[in-house]
Design a protein around this motif. Structure first.
Motif, PDB file in Angstrom:
ATOM      1  N   THR A  23      41.919  51.828  43.791  1.00 58.55           N
ATOM      2  CA  THR A  23      42.637  51.181  44.892  1.00 58.55           C
ATOM      3  C   THR A  23      42.488  49.681  44.940  1.00 58.55           C
ATOM      4  O   THR A  23      43.100  49.133  46.007  1.00 58.55           O
ATOM      5  CB  THR A  23      42.125  51.907  46.222  1.00 58.55           C
ATOM      6  OG1 THR A  23      40.715  51.496  46.276  1.00 58.55           O
ATOM      7  CG2 THR A  23      41.954  53.452  46.079  1.00 58.55           C
ATOM      8  N   SER A  24      42.017  49.040  44.039  1.00 61.08           N
ATOM      9  CA  SER A  24      41.900  47.519  44.187  1.00 61.08           C
ATOM     10  C   SER A  24      43.187  47.126  44.251  1.00 61.08           C
ATOM     11  O   SER A  24      44.196  47.348  43.531  1.00 61.08           O
ATOM     12  CB  SER A  24      41.098  47.037  43.091  1.00 61.08           C
ATOM     13  OG  SER A  24      39.916  47.522  42.816  1.00 61.08           O
ATOM     14  N   SER A  25      43.572  46.106  45.062  1.00 60.19           N
ATOM     15  CA  SER A  25      44.981  45.625  45.550  1.00 60.19           C
ATOM     16  C   SER A  25      45.417  44.187  44.872  1.00 60.19           C
ATOM     17  O   SER A  25      46.358  43.684  45.082  1.00 60.19           O
ATOM     18  CB  SER A  25      45.099  45.574  46.849  1.00 60.19           C
ATOM     19  OG  SER A  25      43.970  44.688  47.711  1.00 60.19           O
ATOM     20  N   LYS A  26      44.293  43.494  44.609  1.00 58.99           N
ATOM     21  CA  LYS A  26      44.457  41.862  44.101  1.00 58.99           C
ATOM     22  C   LYS A  26      44.066  41.845  42.870  1.00 58.99           C
ATOM     23  O   LYS A  26      42.684  41.630  42.800  1.00 58.99           O
ATOM     24  CB  LYS A  26      44.161  40.985  45.001  1.00 58.99           C
ATOM     25  CG  LYS A  26      44.955  40.926  46.068  1.00 58.99           C
ATOM     26  CD  LYS A  26      44.312  39.951  47.126  1.00 58.99           C
ATOM     27  CE  LYS A  26      45.282  39.937  48.343  1.00 58.99           C
ATOM     28  NZ  LYS A  26      45.018  38.811  49.362  1.00 58.99           N
ATOM     29  N   TYR A  27      44.556  41.435  41.812  1.00 60.14           N
ATOM     30  CA  TYR A  27      44.225  40.958  40.582  1.00 60.14           C
ATOM     31  C   TYR A  27      43.718  39.342  40.738  1.00 60.14           C
ATOM     32  O   TYR A  27      42.383  38.969  40.302  1.00 60.14           O
ATOM     33  CB  TYR A  27      45.213  40.780  39.489  1.00 60.14           C
ATOM     34  CG  TYR A  27      45.732  42.198  39.066  1.00 60.14           C
ATOM     35  CD1 TYR A  27      45.187  43.125  38.178  1.00 60.14           C
ATOM     36  CD2 TYR A  27      46.961  42.633  39.616  1.00 60.14           C
ATOM     37  CE1 TYR A  27      45.661  44.275  37.938  1.00 60.14           C
ATOM     38  CE2 TYR A  27      47.595  43.740  39.274  1.00 60.14           C
ATOM     39  CZ  TYR A  27      47.097  44.505  38.507  1.00 60.14           C
ATOM     40  OH  TYR A  27      47.534  45.933  37.882  1.00 60.14           O
ATOM     41  N   ALA A  28      44.475  38.520  41.473  1.00 59.81           N
ATOM     42  CA  ALA A  28      44.226  37.221  41.629  1.00 59.81           C
ATOM     43  C   ALA A  28      44.996  36.754  43.083  1.00 59.81           C
ATOM     44  O   ALA A  28      46.228  37.260  43.103  1.00 59.81           O
ATOM     45  CB  ALA A  28      44.518  36.441  40.488  1.00 59.81           C
ATOM     46  N   ASP A  29      44.339  35.837  43.830  1.00 56.80           N
ATOM     47  CA  ASP A  29      44.915  35.218  44.680  1.00 56.80           C
ATOM     48  C   ASP A  29      44.851  33.642  44.633  1.00 56.80           C
ATOM     49  O   ASP A  29      43.679  33.275  44.668  1.00 56.80           O
ATOM     50  CB  ASP A  29      44.127  35.547  46.057  1.00 56.80           C
ATOM     51  CG  ASP A  29      44.747  35.364  47.375  1.00 56.80           C
ATOM     52  OD1 ASP A  29      45.706  34.473  47.353  1.00 56.80           O
ATOM     53  OD2 ASP A  29      44.225  35.408  48.350  1.00 56.80           O
ATOM     54  N   LEU A  30      45.908  33.027  44.486  1.00 61.35           N
ATOM     55  CA  LEU A  30      45.898  31.725  43.957  1.00 61.35           C
ATOM     56  C   LEU A  30      46.229  30.918  44.817  1.00 61.35           C
ATOM     57  O   LEU A  30      47.538  31.018  45.391  1.00 61.35           O
ATOM     58  CB  LEU A  30      47.001  31.596  42.806  1.00 61.35           C
ATOM     59  CG  LEU A  30      46.718  32.561  41.808  1.00 61.35           C
ATOM     60  CD1 LEU A  30      47.445  32.091  40.697  1.00 61.35           C
ATOM     61  CD2 LEU A  30      45.450  32.524  40.924  1.00 61.35           C
ATOM     62  N   ARG A  31      45.562  30.106  45.644  1.00 53.76           N
ATOM     63  CA  ARG A  31      45.787  29.356  47.149  1.00 53.76           C
ATOM     64  C   ARG A  31      45.626  27.832  46.906  1.00 53.76           C
ATOM     65  O   ARG A  31      44.903  27.409  46.141  1.00 53.76           O
ATOM     66  CB  ARG A  31      44.626  30.178  48.096  1.00 53.76           C
ATOM     67  CG  ARG A  31      44.529  31.495  47.799  1.00 53.76           C
ATOM     68  CD  ARG A  31      43.708  32.048  48.850  1.00 53.76           C
ATOM     69  NE  ARG A  31      42.507  31.360  49.267  1.00 53.76           N
ATOM     70  CZ  ARG A  31      41.360  31.905  50.087  1.00 53.76           C
ATOM     71  NH1 ARG A  31      41.948  32.859  50.794  1.00 53.76           N
ATOM     72  NH2 ARG A  31      40.433  31.195  50.498  1.00 53.76           N
ATOM     73  N   ASP A  32      46.255  27.294  48.073  1.00 53.67           N
ATOM     74  CA  ASP A  32      45.759  26.012  48.548  1.00 53.67           C
ATOM     75  C   ASP A  32      46.136  24.990  47.325  1.00 53.67           C
ATOM     76  O   ASP A  32      45.569  23.852  47.216  1.00 53.67           O
ATOM     77  CB  ASP A  32      44.466  25.797  48.838  1.00 53.67           C
ATOM     78  CG  ASP A  32      44.176  26.369  50.167  1.00 53.67           C
ATOM     79  OD1 ASP A  32      45.112  26.845  50.708  1.00 53.67           O
ATOM     80  OD2 ASP A  32      42.920  26.960  50.210  1.00 53.67           O
ATOM     81  N   GLY A  33      47.192  25.258  46.602  1.00 48.37           N
ATOM     82  CA  GLY A  33      47.645  24.260  45.496  1.00 48.37           C
ATOM     83  C   GLY A  33      46.700  24.070  44.524  1.00 48.37           C
ATOM     84  O   GLY A  33      46.485  23.069  43.978  1.00 48.37           O
TER      85      GLY A  33
END
Length: 425
Positions: free
Chosen positions: A307-317
């Protein structure tokens, strides 16, 4: 390179045993044999002289045990270190302060093990019998602080690391020495940590704050940490062969302009895990091009928990290279998220680079479904709205597969607790 399809994680049937801890303060080192067998040594406070911890003892951390500036702590292969539970300011952790050194060089046959006091593991053993990957937040973790550059809010050269109150005399990280040396960490397993110290504030399994490239970090495992597995706050240190299993939040988390490389990493998500890769940009002023603030993750395997929903979250430039990534076992709505307009711009300007991604796609999903752009809703800061991005920067460099040909060389993790518990990756 070992590649197999996702199999359910096999856990031990365990009974959780709780241990009690006192509330001694951290005014100085304590060196008490603790237990009838004479094999337990309690440690607390600031270590002001070189110390050598040996595998015939179990070392109990009472609160913060701090390797002071100019001090070297040497830990032998096979040594077991246990953290007492203490909440908030009493949370136990091993802290390597700026100018201190940790020489903790285990081996594949005799790793150094950091775990909770509640763990019934004994000298000579590789695991206990009463805890498993579901037992999280039972102590703090390991924190290493160096003098390498960071990108901190307000462009300050230094900051106070999360997990340590500003009132403490230790906890500062960052500086001007990219080659700073905080010691050597090899074949280390960190288990059951990440205790809560305040609202939305837990300790990571391994925290690296402003750690310099003179430091050696390789063959590291973090299991069942309540917060992130490994988090970098700036610095220049390189890490080789790192595995995170069943973390409560993110697997690998990068912040504040870390400019090193993680080569050969695995994240095995648990049912409560957040994101495989969470990466934030520099917190201070960014000038382009600035390769000194760009980091690289390469040869990475991400194993979802269904059920994992995010491979990666790329944030803040952020500025990052993501090379040779293999992912499988994620939910049908799992994404690579380009988070915010600053990250959108870095993607468009080739400062976020995807190379050779392979994903075992959930049924009905396509590569074009994986990459999404989101930004805060100007009418409701608690919500997000869709944002147009140059999605081809990802889709041209990623493909759906049945079996991966890229990702981590997982055979190097045969020594880990995760492997011993029968986890397939």
């Amino acid at each position: 390179m070992k590649k197999i399809n996702f199999l359910p994680i096999i856990a031990l049937l365990a009974v959780f045993i709780t241990a009690c801890s006192g509330d001694d303060n951290n005014n100085g080192p304590i060196d008490d044999d603790n237990g009838d067998d004479g094999n337990s040594v309690e440690k607390s406070g600031i270590l002001t002289e070189d110390e050598h911890w040996t595998a015939d003892k179990v070392y109990l951390l009472e609160g913060k045990v701090v390797v002071d500036e100019g001090v070297t702590l040497t830990i032998d292969p096979g040594t077991i270190i246990k953290g007492k539970p203490g909440q908030e300011s009493q949370a136990s952790a091993l802290v390597v302060d700026q100018g201190g050194k940790l020489m903790a060089e285990g081996t594949a046959n005799d790793p150094i093990i950091f775990t909770a006091e509640a763990d019934n593991i004994q000298p000579g053993e590789l695991s206990g019998s009463n805890l498993d990957q579901n037992d999280i937040g039972l102590w703090g973790g390991v924190i290493v602080l160096g003098k390498a550059p960071i990108s901190f809010s307000g462009d300050s050269q230094t900051g106070q690391i999360e997990g340590i109150p500003p009132s403490e005399t230790f906890g500062k990280y960052g500086g001007t020495d990219p080659e700073d040396n905080s010691g050597s960490l090899k074949y280390i397993s960190i288990r059951h940590g990440g205790i809560t110290i305040g609202q939305d504030n837990e300790i990571n399994g391994l925290t690296l704050g402003g750690v310099g490239s003179g430091t050696t970090i390789e063959n590291i495992e973090v299991v069942a940490n309540q917060d992130d597995g490994i988090e970098w706050f700036g610095g220049t240190v390189n890490v080789t062969n790192a595995l995170v299993w069943a973390q409560g939040d993110d697997g690998f988390d990068t912040d504040e302009g870390w400019s090193g490389t993680l080569d050969n990493g695995v994240v095995i998500m648990g049912s409560e895990s957040g994101t495989g890769l969470e990466m934030d940009g520099p917190a201070g002023t960014t000038k382009h091009p600035n390769p000194a603030q760009q980091h690289t993750l390469k040869n990475i395997t991400l194993v979802g928990a269904g059920t994992s929903s995010k491979y990666a979250d790329l944030r803040d430039g952020l500025l990052v290279n993501l090379e040779n990534v293999f992912a499988y076992g994620f939910g049908e709505s799992a994404t690579v998220k380009i988070n915010g307009e600053d990250s959108r711009d870095e993607l468009a300007n080739d400062n976020i680079i995807f190379s050779n991604w392979e994903i075992v796609l959930p049924e009905g999903a396509a590569i074009a479904d994986i990459i999404v752009g989101k930004k805060p809703d100007p009418n409701d800061p608690d919500k997000e709205i869709d944002m147009e991005i140059t999605a081809e920067k990802f889709t041209d460099n990623a493909k759906g597969v049945e079996t991966g040909t890229v990702g981590a060389n997982t055979s190097v993790f045969d020594w880990t607790y995760a492997s011993g518990m029968g986890v397939e990756f």
